[in-house]
Design an enzyme around this catalytic site. Structure first.
Site, PDB file in Angstrom:
ATOM      1  CG  ASN A  24      -2.803  -0.941 -13.535  1.00  0.00           C
ATOM      2  OD1 ASN A  24      -2.822  -1.528 -12.219  1.00  0.00           O
ATOM      3  ND2 ASN A  24      -1.680  -1.990 -14.232  1.00  0.00           N
ATOM      4  NE  ARG A  51     -10.411 -13.828 -14.718  1.00  0.00           N
ATOM      5  CZ  ARG A  51     -10.192 -12.447 -15.761  1.00  0.00           C
ATOM      6  NH1 ARG A  51      -9.758 -11.132 -15.658  1.00  0.00           N
ATOM      7  NH2 ARG A  51     -10.852 -13.252 -17.141  1.00  0.00           N
ATOM      8  NE  ARG A  92      -8.953 -11.561  -7.806  1.00  0.00           N
ATOM      9  CZ  ARG A  92      -9.657 -11.894  -7.683  1.00  0.00           C
ATOM     10  NH1 ARG A  92      -8.950 -13.076  -6.898  1.00  0.00           N
ATOM     11  NH2 ARG A  92     -10.532 -12.522  -8.624  1.00  0.00           N
ATOM     12  CG  HIS A 100       3.652  -2.246 -15.453  1.00  0.00           C
ATOM     13  ND1 HIS A 100       2.695  -3.817 -14.908  1.00  0.00           N
ATOM     14  CD2 HIS A 100       4.047  -2.619 -16.169  1.00  0.00           C
ATOM     15  CE1 HIS A 100       3.725  -4.874 -15.304  1.00  0.00           C
ATOM     16  NE2 HIS A 100       4.108  -4.273 -16.237  1.00  0.00           N
ATOM     17  N   GLY A 105       1.000  -1.176   0.185  1.00  0.00           N
ATOM     18  CA  GLY A 105       0.082  -0.108  -0.033  1.00  0.00           C
ATOM     19  C   GLY A 105       1.089   1.350   0.247  1.00  0.00           C
ATOM     20  CB  SER A 106       4.004   2.286  -0.707  1.00  0.00           C
ATOM     21  OG  SER A 106       4.589   1.462  -2.334  1.00  0.00           O
ATOM     22  CG  ASN A 107       1.772   3.507  -5.605  1.00  0.00           C
ATOM     23  OD1 ASN A 107       2.600   4.058  -6.809  1.00  0.00           O
ATOM     24  ND2 ASN A 107       2.477   2.402  -5.679  1.00  0.00           N
ATOM     25  CD  GLU A 142     -13.457  -6.080 -22.645  1.00  0.00           C
ATOM     26  OE1 GLU A 142     -13.447  -6.751 -23.613  1.00  0.00           O
ATOM     27  OE2 GLU A 142     -14.676  -4.987 -22.568  1.00  0.00           O
TER      28      GLU A 142
HETATM   29  C1  GAR Z   1       3.908  -1.484  -7.899  1.00  0.00           C
HETATM   30  O1  GAR Z   1       5.305  -1.368  -7.536  1.00  0.00           O
HETATM   31  C2  GAR Z   1       2.875  -1.446  -8.478  1.00  0.00           C
HETATM   32  O2  GAR Z   1       3.760  -1.188 -10.147  1.00  0.00           O
HETATM   33  C3  GAR Z   1       2.942  -2.702  -8.172  1.00  0.00           C
HETATM   34  O3  GAR Z   1       2.495  -3.191  -7.252  1.00  0.00           O
HETATM   35  C4  GAR Z   1       3.523  -2.616  -6.398  1.00  0.00           C
HETATM   36  C5  GAR Z   1       2.177  -2.138  -5.174  1.00  0.00           C
HETATM   37  O4  GAR Z   1       3.130  -1.326  -4.527  1.00  0.00           O
HETATM   38  N1  GAR Z   1       2.110  -3.235  -9.350  1.00  0.00           N
HETATM   39  C6  GAR Z   1       2.524  -4.323 -10.682  1.00  0.00           C
HETATM   40  O5  GAR Z   1       3.331  -4.957 -10.265  1.00  0.00           O
HETATM   41  C7  GAR Z   1       0.606  -4.593 -11.641  1.00  0.00           C
HETATM   42  N2  GAR Z   1       0.869  -5.509 -12.502  1.00  0.00           N
HETATM   43  P1  GAR Z   1       2.272  -1.270  -3.097  1.00  0.00           P
HETATM   44  O6  GAR Z   1       1.236  -2.173  -2.581  1.00  0.00           O
HETATM   45  O7  GAR Z   1       2.986  -0.883  -2.169  1.00  0.00           O
HETATM   46  O8  GAR Z   1       1.601   0.230  -3.501  1.00  0.00           O
END
Ligand code: GAR
Length: 202
Positions: A108, A66, A92, A110, A12-14, A143
């Site tokens: 999203n 799903r 997911r 990435h 959850g840092s984002n 999608e």
């Molecule tokens: C983030 O770095 C994001 O880019 C990655 O998960 C991490 C979550 O970090 N997402 C993916 O790889 C999606 N395919 P967080 O929980 O500390 O925010």
């Protein structure tokens, strides 16, 4: 004021970076109203609660497909009258049913410069490939797998002594700045998508 939901599976840092931006007043037209997770013990749930944001675990094990799980997510998000769904480490692949419920309303982040290195391990893939430059991408969700229109991207150099850990922490430092910026642009109605291209209006 746009109502934002954050979906996350992990640390959850984002989410923290988005909530900090909101606190600073850098998300003037949006507010995080809900956090959903598919993992009962994800630290992101505690982080949300500490910040006073409603946080719910929705258990995939209670659903046989799903689509059924995604329908449960959609029901909760619609009941909360969410305008923007923010995937922040939600590990997911969301179904077409989910995407069609929020057309061009799902973002999203990435950890690579898409279309390079899509999927679950963008950092590992960049290192294994020997890339000299990687980065992160904020994009609309369509999608496909990490394939929607790109909103913002920023490069991060790979250095010789990088490990997965050091590279991930530099990429994430950029994510924490880029994601709130993209969310703010969306909330202020400044993004316009035409085909694959996302224009930032001025
Ligand atoms: C983030 O770095 C994001 O880019 C990655 O998960 C991490 C979550 O970090 N997402 C993916 O790889 C999606 N395919 P967080 O929980 O500390 O925010």
């Amino acid at each position: 004021m746009k109502r934002i939901a954050v979906l996350a599976s992990g640390r959850g840092s984002n989410l923290e970076a988005i909530l900090e931006a909101e606190k600073r007043g850098d998300l003037s037209s949006g507010r995080v109203v809900l956090v959903l997770s598919d993992c009962a013990d994800a630290p992101v749930l505690e982080k949300a609660k500490k910040a006073g944001v409603k946080a719910l675990f929705i258990d995939p094990k209670n659903h046989s497909s799903r689509e059924s799980y995604d329908q449960a997510l959609v029901d909760v998000l619609k009941a909360a009258q969410v305008d923007l769904v923010v995937l922040a480490g939600f590990m997911r692949l969301v179904s077409p049913l989910f995407v069609r419920s929020f057309p061009m309303q799902i973002l999203n982040i990435h950890p690579s410069l898409l279309p390079s290195f899509p999927g679950t391990d963008g950092i590992e893939q960049a290192l294994a490939h020997g890339a000299k430059v990687t980065g992160c991408t904020v994009h609309f969700v369509d999608e496909g797998l990490d394939s929607g229109p790109i909103v913002l991207q920023e490069a991060v150099p790979v250095i010789q002594r990088d490990t997965v850990h050091t590279l991930r922490s530099r990429v994430q430092a950029v994510e924490h700045r880029l994601y709130p910026t993209a969310i703010d642009l969306f909330c202020r109605g400044m993004l316009k998508v035409e085909g694959r291209r996302c224009y930032i209006l001025d």
